[in-house]
Design an enzyme around this catalytic site. Sequence first.
Site, PDB file in Angstrom:
ATOM      1  N   ASN A  92       0.817  -1.207   0.000  1.00  0.00           N
ATOM      2  CA  ASN A  92       0.000   0.000   0.000  1.00  0.00           C
ATOM      3  C   ASN A  92       0.865   1.278   0.000  1.00  0.00           C
ATOM      4  OD1 ASN A  92      -2.287   1.999   0.582  1.00  0.00           O
ATOM      5  ND2 ASN A  92      -3.305   0.078   0.146  1.00  0.00           N
ATOM      6  N   ARG A  93       0.259   2.406   0.390  1.00  0.00           N
ATOM      7  CA  ARG A  93       0.879   3.705   0.069  1.00  0.00           C
ATOM      8  C   ARG A  93       1.744   4.297   1.178  1.00  0.00           C
ATOM      9  NH1 ARG A  93      -3.894   3.169  -2.391  1.00  0.00           N
ATOM     10  NH2 ARG A  93      -3.952   3.662  -4.599  1.00  0.00           N
ATOM     11  N   HIS A 118       2.909   0.040  -3.084  1.00  0.00           N
ATOM     12  CA  HIS A 118       3.371  -1.349  -3.157  1.00  0.00           C
ATOM     13  C   HIS A 118       4.875  -1.483  -3.420  1.00  0.00           C
ATOM     14  CE1 HIS A 118      -0.729  -2.362  -2.707  1.00  0.00           C
ATOM     15  NE2 HIS A 118      -1.100  -2.337  -3.961  1.00  0.00           N
ATOM     16  N   HIS A 187      -1.640  -9.968  -2.648  1.00  0.00           N
ATOM     17  CA  HIS A 187      -2.572  -9.112  -3.391  1.00  0.00           C
ATOM     18  C   HIS A 187      -3.481  -9.928  -4.321  1.00  0.00           C
ATOM     19  CE1 HIS A 187      -4.036  -5.533  -5.370  1.00  0.00           C
ATOM     20  NE2 HIS A 187      -3.216  -4.755  -4.687  1.00  0.00           N
ATOM     21  N   SER A 188      -3.985 -11.060  -3.851  1.00  0.00           N
ATOM     22  CA  SER A 188      -4.911 -11.843  -4.684  1.00  0.00           C
ATOM     23  C   SER A 188      -6.258 -11.157  -4.801  1.00  0.00           C
ATOM     24  CB  SER A 188      -5.125 -13.232  -4.074  1.00  0.00           C
ATOM     25  OG  SER A 188      -3.996 -14.032  -4.305  1.00  0.00           O
ATOM     26  N   TYR A 189      -6.859 -11.296  -5.983  1.00  0.00           N
ATOM     27  CA  TYR A 189      -8.221 -10.804  -6.227  1.00  0.00           C
ATOM     28  C   TYR A 189      -9.121 -12.037  -6.255  1.00  0.00           C
ATOM     29  CZ  TYR A 189      -6.332  -6.374  -8.147  1.00  0.00           C
ATOM     30  OH  TYR A 189      -5.690  -5.174  -8.352  1.00  0.00           O
ATOM     31  N   ASP A 259     -11.817   0.786  -0.908  1.00  0.00           N
ATOM     32  CA  ASP A 259     -10.359   0.682  -1.052  1.00  0.00           C
ATOM     33  C   ASP A 259      -9.765   1.284   0.225  1.00  0.00           C
ATOM     34  OD1 ASP A 259      -7.775   0.478  -1.891  1.00  0.00           O
ATOM     35  OD2 ASP A 259      -7.999   1.677  -3.714  1.00  0.00           O
ATOM     36  N   GLN A 296      -6.898  -4.430   4.088  1.00  0.00           N
ATOM     37  CA  GLN A 296      -7.309  -3.527   3.021  1.00  0.00           C
ATOM     38  C   GLN A 296      -8.338  -4.277   2.190  1.00  0.00           C
ATOM     39  OE1 GLN A 296      -5.902  -0.391   2.628  1.00  0.00           O
ATOM     40  NE2 GLN A 296      -6.788   0.217   0.666  1.00  0.00           N
ATOM     41  N   GLU A 323      -6.307  -7.643   1.679  1.00  0.00           N
ATOM     42  CA  GLU A 323      -4.869  -7.553   1.939  1.00  0.00           C
ATOM     43  C   GLU A 323      -4.657  -7.341   3.433  1.00  0.00           C
ATOM     44  OE1 GLU A 323      -3.328  -4.703  -1.242  1.00  0.00           O
ATOM     45  OE2 GLU A 323      -5.475  -4.758  -1.524  1.00  0.00           O
TER      46      GLU A 323
HETATM   47  C1  BGC Z   1      -4.724  -0.388  -3.412  1.00  0.00           C
HETATM   48  C2  BGC Z   1      -5.446   0.188  -4.601  1.00  0.00           C
HETATM   49  C3  BGC Z   1      -4.615  -0.076  -5.821  1.00  0.00           C
HETATM   50  C4  BGC Z   1      -4.404  -1.539  -5.967  1.00  0.00           C
HETATM   51  C5  BGC Z   1      -3.464  -1.815  -7.116  1.00  0.00           C
HETATM   52  C6  BGC Z   1      -4.596  -1.856  -3.617  1.00  0.00           C
HETATM   53  O1  BGC Z   1      -3.908  -2.414  -2.560  1.00  0.00           O
HETATM   54  O2  BGC Z   1      -5.351  -0.089  -2.201  1.00  0.00           O
HETATM   55  O3  BGC Z   1      -5.681   1.577  -4.438  1.00  0.00           O
HETATM   56  O4  BGC Z   1      -5.201   0.446  -6.971  1.00  0.00           O
HETATM   57  O5  BGC Z   1      -3.857  -2.076  -4.811  1.00  0.00           O
HETATM   58  O6  BGC Z   1      -3.751  -2.968  -7.726  1.00  0.00           O
END
Ligand code: BGC
Length: 359
Positions: A92-93, A118, A187-189, A259, A296, A323
Amino acid sequence: MLLSMTMAAQAHAEVSKASFGKMPDGTAVDIYTLKSDAIEAKITTFGARIVSIKTADKAGKVDDVVLGYDTLDGYLADKKTYFGAVVGRYGNRIAHGKFTLDGKTYQVPKNNDDNSLHGGTVGFDQHVWTAKEIPAGVEMTLVSKDGDQGYPGTLTAHVRYTVHHNALRIDYSATTDKDTVVNLTNHSYFNLGGLGSGTILDEEIMLASDKYTPTDAGLIPTGELATVEGTPMDFRKSTVIGKRINDDFEQLKRAGGYDHNWVLRGATGETKTAAKVHDLKTGRVLTVTTTEPGVQFYTGNFLDGSFHSNGVTFSKRTGLCLETQHFPDSPNHPSFPTTELKPGEARHWTTTFTFTTEK
Ligand code: BGC
Protein backbone atom coordinates in the site's frame (compact mmCIF):
# COMPACT_ATOMS: atom_id res chain seq x y z
CA MET A 1 -5.86 -35.36 18.14
CA LEU A 2 -5.70 -31.96 16.41
CA LEU A 3 -2.01 -32.46 15.69
CA SER A 4 -2.54 -35.87 14.15
CA MET A 5 -5.37 -34.50 12.01
CA THR A 6 -3.16 -31.66 10.79
CA MET A 7 -0.40 -34.09 9.97
CA ALA A 8 -2.83 -36.36 8.16
CA ALA A 9 -4.03 -33.40 6.09
CA GLN A 10 -0.43 -32.52 5.31
CA ALA A 11 0.38 -36.04 4.29
CA HIS A 12 -2.27 -35.78 1.55
CA ALA A 13 -0.79 -32.66 0.03
CA GLU A 14 1.16 -33.12 -3.17
CA VAL A 15 3.68 -30.57 -4.35
CA SER A 16 5.08 -30.43 -7.85
CA LYS A 17 7.12 -27.97 -9.87
CA ALA A 18 7.16 -27.00 -13.56
CA SER A 19 8.67 -24.29 -15.73
CA PHE A 20 6.58 -21.10 -16.16
CA GLY A 21 8.93 -19.59 -18.75
CA LYS A 22 11.80 -17.14 -18.73
CA MET A 23 12.21 -13.48 -17.84
CA PRO A 24 13.40 -11.15 -20.64
CA ASP A 25 16.94 -11.49 -19.19
CA GLY A 26 16.74 -15.30 -19.36
CA THR A 27 16.10 -15.96 -15.64
CA ALA A 28 14.03 -19.14 -15.28
CA VAL A 29 10.61 -18.81 -13.65
CA ASP A 30 8.87 -21.79 -12.03
CA ILE A 31 5.34 -22.62 -11.04
CA TYR A 32 4.51 -24.88 -8.08
CA THR A 33 1.28 -26.82 -7.73
CA LEU A 34 0.09 -27.49 -4.18
CA LYS A 35 -2.71 -30.01 -4.06
CA SER A 36 -4.66 -31.17 -1.04
CA ASP A 37 -7.86 -33.21 -0.96
CA ALA A 38 -9.92 -29.98 -1.26
CA ILE A 39 -7.91 -27.30 -3.04
CA GLU A 40 -5.26 -26.89 -5.69
CA ALA A 41 -3.14 -23.73 -5.62
CA LYS A 42 -0.57 -22.69 -8.21
CA ILE A 43 2.21 -20.35 -7.11
CA THR A 44 4.87 -18.84 -9.34
CA THR A 45 8.30 -17.61 -8.37
CA PHE A 46 7.63 -14.39 -10.34
CA GLY A 47 6.49 -12.06 -7.55
CA ALA A 48 5.78 -15.11 -5.30
CA ARG A 49 2.32 -14.90 -6.86
CA ILE A 50 -0.76 -17.02 -6.40
CA VAL A 51 -1.72 -17.84 -10.00
CA SER A 52 -4.82 -19.91 -9.30
CA ILE A 53 -6.80 -21.51 -6.49
CA LYS A 54 -9.22 -24.20 -7.53
CA THR A 55 -11.95 -25.30 -5.19
CA ALA A 56 -15.44 -26.84 -5.42
CA ASP A 57 -18.76 -25.03 -5.08
CA LYS A 58 -21.78 -26.41 -3.22
CA ALA A 59 -22.65 -28.63 -6.22
CA GLY A 60 -19.09 -29.97 -6.43
CA LYS A 61 -18.14 -27.88 -9.48
CA VAL A 62 -14.48 -26.88 -9.37
CA ASP A 63 -13.47 -23.37 -10.48
CA ASP A 64 -10.52 -21.04 -10.17
CA VAL A 65 -11.47 -18.38 -7.61
CA VAL A 66 -8.63 -15.87 -8.09
CA LEU A 67 -7.82 -13.58 -11.01
CA GLY A 68 -4.62 -14.40 -12.85
CA TYR A 69 -2.92 -15.32 -16.10
CA ASP A 70 -2.02 -18.70 -17.58
CA THR A 71 1.31 -17.46 -18.82
CA LEU A 72 4.27 -15.52 -17.50
CA ASP A 73 3.82 -13.10 -20.43
CA GLY A 74 0.42 -12.16 -19.01
CA TYR A 75 2.05 -11.12 -15.73
CA LEU A 76 4.95 -9.36 -17.45
CA ALA A 77 2.58 -7.22 -19.53
CA ASP A 78 0.51 -6.14 -16.53
CA LYS A 79 2.29 -3.69 -14.24
CA LYS A 80 -0.94 -2.36 -12.76
CA THR A 81 -3.03 -4.98 -11.01
CA TYR A 82 -0.51 -6.90 -8.83
CA PHE A 83 -2.61 -10.07 -9.38
CA GLY A 84 -1.77 -12.60 -6.66
CA ALA A 85 1.58 -10.99 -5.84
CA VAL A 86 3.42 -10.52 -2.60
CA VAL A 87 3.65 -6.72 -2.49
CA GLY A 88 6.56 -5.04 -0.75
CA ARG A 89 8.84 -3.87 0.67
CA TYR A 90 5.92 -1.69 1.74
CA GLY A 91 2.43 -2.86 0.74
CA ASN A 92 0.00 0.00 0.00
CA ARG A 93 0.88 3.71 0.07
CA ILE A 94 3.54 5.90 1.63
CA ALA A 95 2.63 9.60 1.40
CA HIS A 96 4.85 11.54 -1.01
CA GLY A 97 7.12 8.45 -1.02
CA LYS A 98 8.80 9.92 2.04
CA PHE A 99 9.37 8.81 5.62
CA THR A 100 11.79 9.45 8.46
CA LEU A 101 13.54 6.70 10.38
CA ASP A 102 16.11 7.27 13.15
CA GLY A 103 16.14 10.96 12.18
CA LYS A 104 17.00 10.30 8.55
CA THR A 105 14.56 11.02 5.71
CA TYR A 106 14.18 8.44 2.96
CA GLN A 107 12.69 8.99 -0.48
CA VAL A 108 11.16 5.99 -2.24
CA PRO A 109 9.67 6.09 -5.78
CA LYS A 110 6.42 7.96 -6.39
CA ASN A 111 4.61 5.55 -8.68
CA ASN A 112 1.02 6.47 -7.75
CA ASP A 113 0.53 10.18 -8.36
CA ASP A 114 2.43 11.87 -5.55
CA ASN A 115 2.66 8.71 -3.45
CA SER A 116 4.55 5.43 -3.41
CA LEU A 117 2.46 2.29 -3.89
CA HIS A 118 3.37 -1.35 -3.16
CA GLY A 119 7.10 -0.81 -2.76
CA GLY A 120 7.83 1.46 -5.71
CA THR A 121 8.52 1.12 -9.43
CA VAL A 122 10.17 -2.28 -9.10
CA GLY A 123 8.49 -3.80 -6.08
CA PHE A 124 8.73 -7.37 -4.77
CA ASP A 125 5.98 -8.33 -7.24
CA GLN A 126 8.45 -7.80 -10.11
CA HIS A 127 11.23 -10.02 -8.76
CA VAL A 128 11.88 -13.70 -9.35
CA TRP A 129 12.03 -15.27 -5.88
CA THR A 130 14.08 -18.36 -5.12
CA ALA A 131 11.99 -21.33 -4.08
CA LYS A 132 12.27 -24.65 -2.31
CA GLU A 133 9.74 -27.35 -1.67
CA ILE A 134 8.69 -27.78 1.96
CA PRO A 135 6.15 -30.21 3.48
CA ALA A 136 2.73 -29.41 1.94
CA GLY A 137 4.05 -26.37 0.14
CA VAL A 138 6.74 -24.07 -1.09
CA GLU A 139 8.97 -21.47 0.53
CA MET A 140 9.88 -18.39 -1.50
CA THR A 141 12.82 -16.17 -0.58
CA LEU A 142 13.80 -12.70 -1.72
CA VAL A 143 16.85 -10.73 -0.64
CA SER A 144 16.21 -7.02 -1.20
CA LYS A 145 19.51 -5.14 -1.05
CA ASP A 146 20.27 -2.11 1.10
CA GLY A 147 18.94 0.87 -0.89
CA ASP A 148 16.59 -1.22 -3.08
CA GLN A 149 13.89 1.29 -4.21
CA GLY A 150 15.37 3.70 -1.66
CA TYR A 151 14.65 1.56 1.43
CA PRO A 152 17.41 1.15 4.03
CA GLY A 153 18.87 -2.23 5.00
CA THR A 154 19.24 -5.57 3.28
CA LEU A 155 15.90 -7.26 3.89
CA THR A 156 15.57 -11.03 3.66
CA ALA A 157 11.95 -12.08 3.20
CA HIS A 158 10.58 -15.61 3.31
CA VAL A 159 7.03 -16.43 2.26
CA ARG A 160 5.76 -19.97 2.80
CA TYR A 161 2.61 -21.18 1.09
CA THR A 162 1.17 -24.43 2.43
CA VAL A 163 -2.11 -26.27 1.88
CA HIS A 164 -3.98 -28.03 4.67
CA HIS A 165 -7.21 -29.68 3.56
CA ASN A 166 -9.43 -26.69 2.56
CA ALA A 167 -7.00 -23.95 3.57
CA LEU A 168 -4.11 -22.10 1.97
CA ARG A 169 -1.83 -20.68 4.63
CA ILE A 170 0.77 -17.96 4.08
CA ASP A 171 3.59 -17.50 6.57
CA TYR A 172 5.75 -14.43 6.17
CA SER A 173 9.01 -13.65 7.91
CA ALA A 174 11.59 -10.92 7.50
CA THR A 175 14.98 -9.93 8.89
CA THR A 176 17.18 -6.91 8.19
CA ASP A 177 20.76 -5.76 8.73
CA LYS A 178 19.78 -2.07 9.31
CA ASP A 179 16.70 -0.39 10.73
CA THR A 180 14.01 -0.41 8.05
CA VAL A 181 10.24 -0.61 7.50
CA VAL A 182 8.41 -3.63 6.12
CA ASN A 183 4.80 -4.42 5.24
CA LEU A 184 4.28 -7.46 3.03
CA THR A 185 0.92 -8.86 2.02
CA ASN A 186 -0.65 -10.96 -0.70
CA HIS A 187 -2.57 -9.11 -3.39
CA SER A 188 -4.91 -11.84 -4.68
CA TYR A 189 -8.22 -10.80 -6.23
CA PHE A 190 -10.92 -13.29 -5.25
CA ASN A 191 -14.08 -13.99 -7.19
CA LEU A 192 -15.84 -16.85 -5.44
CA GLY A 193 -18.21 -17.22 -8.40
CA GLY A 194 -15.18 -18.37 -10.41
CA LEU A 195 -13.05 -16.69 -13.03
CA GLY A 196 -15.24 -15.06 -15.71
CA SER A 197 -18.40 -15.08 -13.59
CA GLY A 198 -18.88 -11.28 -13.56
CA THR A 199 -18.51 -8.77 -10.74
CA ILE A 200 -18.21 -9.39 -7.02
CA LEU A 201 -21.03 -6.94 -6.25
CA ASP A 202 -23.57 -9.66 -5.40
CA GLU A 203 -21.24 -11.38 -2.95
CA GLU A 204 -21.68 -10.78 0.77
CA ILE A 205 -18.85 -9.78 3.05
CA MET A 206 -18.33 -9.58 6.79
CA LEU A 207 -15.38 -7.56 8.11
CA ALA A 208 -14.56 -8.14 11.78
CA SER A 209 -13.91 -4.50 12.45
CA ASP A 210 -15.46 -1.54 14.27
CA LYS A 211 -13.14 1.10 12.80
CA TYR A 212 -11.40 2.00 9.58
CA THR A 213 -8.74 4.51 8.54
CA PRO A 214 -10.35 7.27 6.42
CA THR A 215 -8.18 8.65 3.64
CA ASP A 216 -7.52 11.92 1.85
CA ALA A 217 -8.03 12.32 -1.91
CA GLY A 218 -4.75 10.48 -2.61
CA LEU A 219 -5.94 7.48 -0.53
CA ILE A 220 -3.49 8.28 2.29
CA PRO A 221 -4.89 7.73 5.82
CA THR A 222 -5.64 10.96 7.65
CA GLY A 223 -4.53 9.27 10.89
CA GLU A 224 -8.03 9.06 12.32
CA LEU A 225 -9.56 5.71 13.33
CA ALA A 226 -13.20 6.32 12.44
CA THR A 227 -16.15 4.25 13.57
CA VAL A 228 -17.97 2.25 10.90
CA GLU A 229 -21.26 2.77 12.74
CA GLY A 230 -23.95 4.35 10.58
CA THR A 231 -21.78 4.35 7.42
CA PRO A 232 -21.49 2.16 4.29
CA MET A 233 -18.18 0.95 5.80
CA ASP A 234 -20.06 -1.11 8.39
CA PHE A 235 -19.68 -4.80 7.52
CA ARG A 236 -19.91 -6.14 11.04
CA LYS A 237 -22.96 -8.03 9.77
CA SER A 238 -22.52 -9.83 6.47
CA THR A 239 -23.77 -7.42 3.77
CA VAL A 240 -24.01 -7.53 -0.03
CA ILE A 241 -20.97 -5.63 -1.36
CA GLY A 242 -22.87 -3.73 -4.05
CA LYS A 243 -25.61 -2.57 -1.70
CA ARG A 244 -23.98 0.71 -0.62
CA ILE A 245 -20.88 0.91 -2.84
CA ASN A 246 -22.29 3.80 -4.89
CA ASP A 247 -23.66 5.71 -1.88
CA ASP A 248 -23.11 9.42 -1.64
CA PHE A 249 -20.34 8.94 0.95
CA GLU A 250 -17.17 10.97 0.49
CA GLN A 251 -14.79 8.11 1.37
CA LEU A 252 -16.34 5.85 -1.28
CA LYS A 253 -16.37 8.60 -3.89
CA ARG A 254 -12.66 9.28 -3.36
CA ALA A 255 -11.70 5.66 -3.93
CA GLY A 256 -14.34 4.83 -6.56
CA GLY A 257 -15.65 2.12 -4.23
CA TYR A 258 -14.12 0.26 -1.30
CA ASP A 259 -10.36 0.68 -1.05
CA HIS A 260 -9.73 1.18 2.65
CA ASN A 261 -7.97 -0.32 5.61
CA TRP A 262 -10.19 -1.78 8.33
CA VAL A 263 -8.76 -1.99 11.85
CA LEU A 264 -9.07 -5.55 13.11
CA ARG A 265 -10.08 -6.35 16.67
CA GLY A 266 -7.48 -7.96 18.92
CA ALA A 267 -3.74 -7.60 19.20
CA THR A 268 -1.15 -7.65 16.43
CA GLY A 269 0.37 -11.12 16.46
CA GLU A 270 -2.81 -12.79 17.67
CA THR A 271 -4.67 -14.95 15.13
CA LYS A 272 -8.15 -13.59 14.49
CA THR A 273 -10.84 -13.65 11.84
CA ALA A 274 -10.55 -10.68 9.51
CA ALA A 275 -13.22 -11.35 6.91
CA LYS A 276 -15.74 -13.80 5.55
CA VAL A 277 -16.99 -13.63 1.96
CA HIS A 278 -20.01 -15.58 0.74
CA ASP A 279 -20.98 -16.07 -2.88
CA LEU A 280 -24.68 -16.82 -2.67
CA LYS A 281 -24.94 -18.43 -6.12
CA THR A 282 -22.17 -21.01 -5.80
CA GLY A 283 -22.31 -21.25 -2.00
CA ARG A 284 -18.54 -20.73 -1.77
CA VAL A 285 -17.32 -19.11 1.43
CA LEU A 286 -13.87 -17.69 2.05
CA THR A 287 -12.76 -17.07 5.63
CA VAL A 288 -9.62 -15.00 6.17
CA THR A 289 -7.71 -15.22 9.44
CA THR A 290 -4.56 -13.29 10.23
CA THR A 291 -2.10 -12.10 12.85
CA GLU A 292 -1.94 -8.66 11.17
CA PRO A 293 -3.64 -5.54 12.63
CA GLY A 294 -5.51 -4.46 9.47
CA VAL A 295 -7.09 -5.54 6.23
CA GLN A 296 -7.31 -3.53 3.02
CA PHE A 297 -10.64 -4.39 1.42
CA TYR A 298 -10.34 -3.34 -2.22
CA THR A 299 -13.16 -3.96 -4.70
CA GLY A 300 -11.09 -3.84 -7.90
CA ASN A 301 -12.30 -0.32 -8.73
CA PHE A 302 -9.28 0.35 -10.91
CA LEU A 303 -9.63 -2.81 -13.03
CA ASP A 304 -10.56 -1.20 -16.33
CA GLY A 305 -10.92 -4.08 -18.76
CA SER A 306 -7.55 -3.51 -20.40
CA PHE A 307 -6.19 -6.91 -19.34
CA HIS A 308 -7.53 -10.31 -20.43
CA SER A 309 -6.73 -13.98 -20.05
CA ASN A 310 -8.26 -16.89 -21.94
CA GLY A 311 -11.32 -14.93 -23.02
CA VAL A 312 -11.89 -13.46 -19.54
CA THR A 313 -11.72 -9.64 -19.36
CA PHE A 314 -10.65 -8.20 -16.03
CA SER A 315 -13.29 -5.48 -15.77
CA LYS A 316 -14.11 -3.13 -12.92
CA ARG A 317 -15.05 -4.91 -9.69
CA THR A 318 -14.63 -8.45 -11.03
CA GLY A 319 -12.37 -9.33 -8.08
CA LEU A 320 -11.91 -8.28 -4.47
CA CYS A 321 -8.72 -8.12 -2.44
CA LEU A 322 -8.38 -8.76 1.27
CA GLU A 323 -4.87 -7.55 1.94
CA THR A 324 -4.14 -8.38 5.56
CA GLN A 325 -1.42 -5.99 6.58
CA HIS A 326 -0.19 -3.11 8.73
CA PHE A 327 -1.96 0.15 7.99
CA PRO A 328 -1.06 2.16 4.88
CA ASP A 329 1.47 4.96 5.44
CA SER A 330 2.34 3.68 8.94
CA PRO A 331 5.91 5.07 8.78
CA ASN A 332 4.31 8.56 8.83
CA HIS A 333 1.81 7.77 11.60
CA PRO A 334 3.51 7.02 14.93
CA SER A 335 0.10 6.17 16.44
CA PHE A 336 -0.37 3.21 14.05
CA PRO A 337 1.13 -0.24 14.89
CA THR A 338 4.77 0.02 13.92
CA THR A 339 6.21 -1.38 10.69
CA GLU A 340 9.79 -0.79 11.81
CA LEU A 341 12.12 -3.77 11.80
CA LYS A 342 15.52 -3.77 13.47
CA PRO A 343 18.57 -5.99 13.07
CA GLY A 344 18.34 -9.04 15.33
CA GLU A 345 14.53 -9.05 15.20
CA ALA A 346 12.79 -11.78 13.21
CA ARG A 347 9.23 -10.81 12.46
CA HIS A 348 6.78 -13.53 11.58
CA TRP A 349 3.16 -13.08 10.56
CA THR A 350 0.53 -15.24 8.95
CA THR A 351 -2.71 -15.23 6.96
CA THR A 352 -4.91 -18.20 6.09
CA PHE A 353 -7.56 -18.42 3.37
CA THR A 354 -10.07 -21.18 4.18
CA PHE A 355 -12.68 -22.32 1.65
CA THR A 356 -15.97 -23.92 2.61
CA THR A 357 -19.47 -24.03 1.11
CA GLU A 358 -22.87 -23.14 2.47
CA LYS A 359 -26.22 -24.00 0.92
C1 BGC B 1 -4.72 -0.39 -3.41
C2 BGC B 1 -5.45 0.19 -4.60
C3 BGC B 1 -4.62 -0.08 -5.82
C4 BGC B 1 -4.40 -1.54 -5.97
C5 BGC B 1 -3.46 -1.82 -7.12
C6 BGC B 1 -4.60 -1.86 -3.62
O1 BGC B 1 -3.91 -2.41 -2.56
O2 BGC B 1 -5.35 -0.09 -2.20
O3 BGC B 1 -5.68 1.58 -4.44
O4 BGC B 1 -5.20 0.45 -6.97
O5 BGC B 1 -3.86 -2.08 -4.81
O6 BGC B 1 -3.75 -2.97 -7.73
